[in-house]
Design an enzyme around this catalytic site. Structure first.
Site, PDB file in Angstrom:
ATOM      1  N   ALA A  24       0.811  -1.219   0.000  1.00 52.47           N
ATOM      2  CA  ALA A  24       0.000   0.000   0.000  1.00 52.47           C
ATOM      3  C   ALA A  24       0.851   1.278   0.000  1.00 52.47           C
ATOM      4  CB  ALA A  24      -0.921  -0.018   1.212  1.00 52.47           C
ATOM      5  N   HIS A 123      -3.943  -9.940  -3.650  1.00 56.10           N
ATOM      6  CA  HIS A 123      -5.113  -9.677  -2.806  1.00 56.10           C
ATOM      7  C   HIS A 123      -6.333  -9.263  -3.614  1.00 56.10           C
ATOM      8  CE1 HIS A 123      -2.216  -8.973   0.837  1.00 56.10           C
ATOM      9  NE2 HIS A 123      -2.301 -10.226   0.469  1.00 56.10           N
TER      10      HIS A 123
HETATM   11  P1  NAD Z   1       0.924  -1.452   5.210  1.00 55.18           P
HETATM   12  O1  NAD Z   1      -0.087  -0.364   5.449  1.00 55.18           O
HETATM   13  O2  NAD Z   1       1.044  -2.530   6.215  1.00 55.18           O
HETATM   14  O3  NAD Z   1       2.377  -0.811   5.054  1.00 55.18           O
HETATM   15  C1  NAD Z   1       2.633   0.252   4.209  1.00 55.18           C
HETATM   16  C2  NAD Z   1       4.117   0.600   4.359  1.00 55.18           C
HETATM   17  O4  NAD Z   1       4.414   1.548   3.366  1.00 55.18           O
HETATM   18  C3  NAD Z   1       4.460   1.211   5.715  1.00 55.18           C
HETATM   19  O5  NAD Z   1       5.535   0.484   6.290  1.00 55.18           O
HETATM   20  C4  NAD Z   1       4.891   2.654   5.380  1.00 55.18           C
HETATM   21  O6  NAD Z   1       6.050   3.033   6.096  1.00 55.18           O
HETATM   22  C5  NAD Z   1       5.230   2.556   3.923  1.00 55.18           C
HETATM   23  N1  NAD Z   1       4.932   3.759   3.155  1.00 55.18           N
HETATM   24  C6  NAD Z   1       3.813   4.519   3.175  1.00 55.18           C
HETATM   25  N2  NAD Z   1       3.900   5.501   2.257  1.00 55.18           N
HETATM   26  C7  NAD Z   1       5.110   5.349   1.658  1.00 55.18           C
HETATM   27  C8  NAD Z   1       5.771   6.041   0.617  1.00 55.18           C
HETATM   28  N3  NAD Z   1       5.212   7.087   0.011  1.00 55.18           N
HETATM   29  N4  NAD Z   1       6.997   5.616   0.242  1.00 55.18           N
HETATM   30  C9  NAD Z   1       7.598   4.553   0.853  1.00 55.18           C
HETATM   31  N5  NAD Z   1       6.998   3.861   1.836  1.00 55.18           N
HETATM   32  C10 NAD Z   1       5.766   4.240   2.230  1.00 55.18           C
HETATM   33  O7  NAD Z   1       0.638  -2.006   3.748  1.00 55.18           O
HETATM   34  P2  NAD Z   1       0.892  -3.433   3.104  1.00 55.18           P
HETATM   35  O8  NAD Z   1       2.192  -3.969   3.557  1.00 55.18           O
HETATM   36  O9  NAD Z   1       0.597  -3.298   1.674  1.00 55.18           O
HETATM   37  O10 NAD Z   1      -0.220  -4.385   3.728  1.00 55.18           O
HETATM   38  C11 NAD Z   1      -1.521  -3.969   3.952  1.00 55.18           C
HETATM   39  C12 NAD Z   1      -2.636  -4.563   3.120  1.00 55.18           C
HETATM   40  O11 NAD Z   1      -3.368  -3.425   2.774  1.00 55.18           O
HETATM   41  C13 NAD Z   1      -2.329  -5.215   1.841  1.00 55.18           C
HETATM   42  O12 NAD Z   1      -2.862  -6.467   1.916  1.00 55.18           O
HETATM   43  C14 NAD Z   1      -3.123  -4.432   0.763  1.00 55.18           C
HETATM   44  O13 NAD Z   1      -3.947  -5.309   0.055  1.00 55.18           O
HETATM   45  C15 NAD Z   1      -4.033  -3.540   1.541  1.00 55.18           C
HETATM   46  N6  NAD Z   1      -4.195  -2.134   1.092  1.00 55.18           N
HETATM   47  C16 NAD Z   1      -4.090  -1.816  -0.226  1.00 55.18           C
HETATM   48  C17 NAD Z   1      -4.228  -0.490  -0.625  1.00 55.18           C
HETATM   49  C18 NAD Z   1      -4.090  -0.174  -2.098  1.00 55.18           C
HETATM   50  O14 NAD Z   1      -4.446  -0.996  -2.934  1.00 55.18           O
HETATM   51  N7  NAD Z   1      -3.571   1.000  -2.463  1.00 55.18           N
HETATM   52  C19 NAD Z   1      -4.449   0.514   0.315  1.00 55.18           C
HETATM   53  C20 NAD Z   1      -4.575   0.144   1.672  1.00 55.18           C
HETATM   54  C21 NAD Z   1      -4.432  -1.189   2.060  1.00 55.18           C
END
Ligand code: NAD
Length: 262
Positions: A24, A123
């Site tokens: 994400a 996912h």
């Molecule tokens: P997470 O929220 O657990 O971790 C996100 C990580 O990204 C954090 O460690 C943070 O420090 C880092 N981060 C945030 N913005 C950043 C940036 N601009 N540059 C670099 N690093 C950055 O997310 P995850 O590990 O993907 O797991 C969470 C679950 O959330 C996944 O299963 C996913 O399917 C789902 N999700 C998806 C979306 C999407 O599709 N955009 C959004 C929210 C959640």
């Protein structure tokens, strides 16, 4: 920082099979909140409320689920890819991408230009809705119109089954084919780059471990620490978009392509 970016670019150019694995954090620069950062979705909602088992067993849970899913979809539907997405698409265009494993459900890789054959959506996708009984597939926008008109937990118009976004919830089975293929590619690669993931969600977080166990190099580009930092050959704690844009510029310089479409 410059040294690290140069090194990652050299690794990409020298790699035989590169797997890019994203979460994400790659999409926060497109205005889509992640789950775990401050201000992320878990500051607002309780993950316990979104267990698949609860969705199946209670109308109240389904209504709560659709409320959060609607909020997420609103942030995603008109979002544009950022420099990080474009950089990964460019790596594919340069024939240096074996596979992109994404935990994201926002469809932005395709908007950026990655091809379906290179992307494994672990996912699922928020852009469609599926009936859990007859598996009929709906366009997400059509179901959101129903929700906007007051339907709080929509049902299938063919069989009356429960409708759910085509994403994988906590407690729901992973898509078998994509998961097996992602493992296979992770084990076969010689370079594995994580971008924007806390690496705490399993089984996705096991992929970098699988890659490392088979001798691949592991680079992690993430703003904060991750659960696999102890394994990494390189860690860049920085924003994904600008970092990946710099990496790709260096890759192109090393390849001597001189192209500049980023
Ligand atoms: P997470 O929220 O657990 O971790 C996100 C990580 O990204 C954090 O460690 C943070 O420090 C880092 N981060 C945030 N913005 C950043 C940036 N601009 N540059 C670099 N690093 C950055 O997310 P995850 O590990 O993907 O797991 C969470 C679950 O959330 C996944 O299963 C996913 O399917 C789902 N999700 C998806 C979306 C999407 O599709 N955009 C959004 C929210 C959640």
């Amino acid at each position: 920082m410059e040294d690290k970016i140069q090194k990652i670019a050299e690794w990409i150019v020298g790699s035989r099979a590169l797997v890019v694995f994203v979460g994400a954090g790659l999409s926060t620069e497109s205005g889509i909140p992640d789950f775990r950062s401050p201000g992320g979705l878990w500051d607002k909602y309780d993950p316990e409320d979104f267990l698949f088992q609860n969705f199946l067993s209670s109308e109240a849970a389904r209504q709560k689920y659709w409320q959060m899913a609607t909020e997420m979809y609103e942030s995603m539907k008109d979002a544009a890819p950022n420099a990080g997405h474009f950089a990964i698409a460019e790596i594919e265009r340069l024939h240096k991408l074996d596979c992109l494993i994404t935990q994201n459900i926002d469809g932005l890789h395709f908007k950026a230009g990655n091809s379906e054959k290179r992307v494994l959506e672990l996912h699922g996708t928020a852009m469609h809705v599926t009936c859990l009984s007859c598996m009929k597939r709906y366009e997400r926008g059509d179901i959101q119109e129903r929700i906007a008109k007051g339907d709080k937990a929509p049902r299938c118009d063919t069989c009356g089954g429960l409708l759910k976004p085509a994403t994988i919830s906590f407690g729901q089975s992973m898509p078998e084919q994509e998961t097996m293929e992602a493992y296979r590619r992770s084990q076969a690669c010689d370079l594995f780059i994580v971008i924007g993931s806390s690496l705490v969600v399993q089984p996705a977080s096991l992929m970098p471990v699988a890659a490392k166990e088979r001798g691949a190099r592991l680079a992690i580009i993430n703003r904060d620490e991750t659960a696999c930092d102890y394994l990494a050959d390189m860690i860049v704690n920085a924003s994904a978009g600008p970092t990946m844009a710099s990496v790709v510029e260096k890759v192109k310089m090393l390849l001597g392509s001189g192209q500049s479409s980023l």
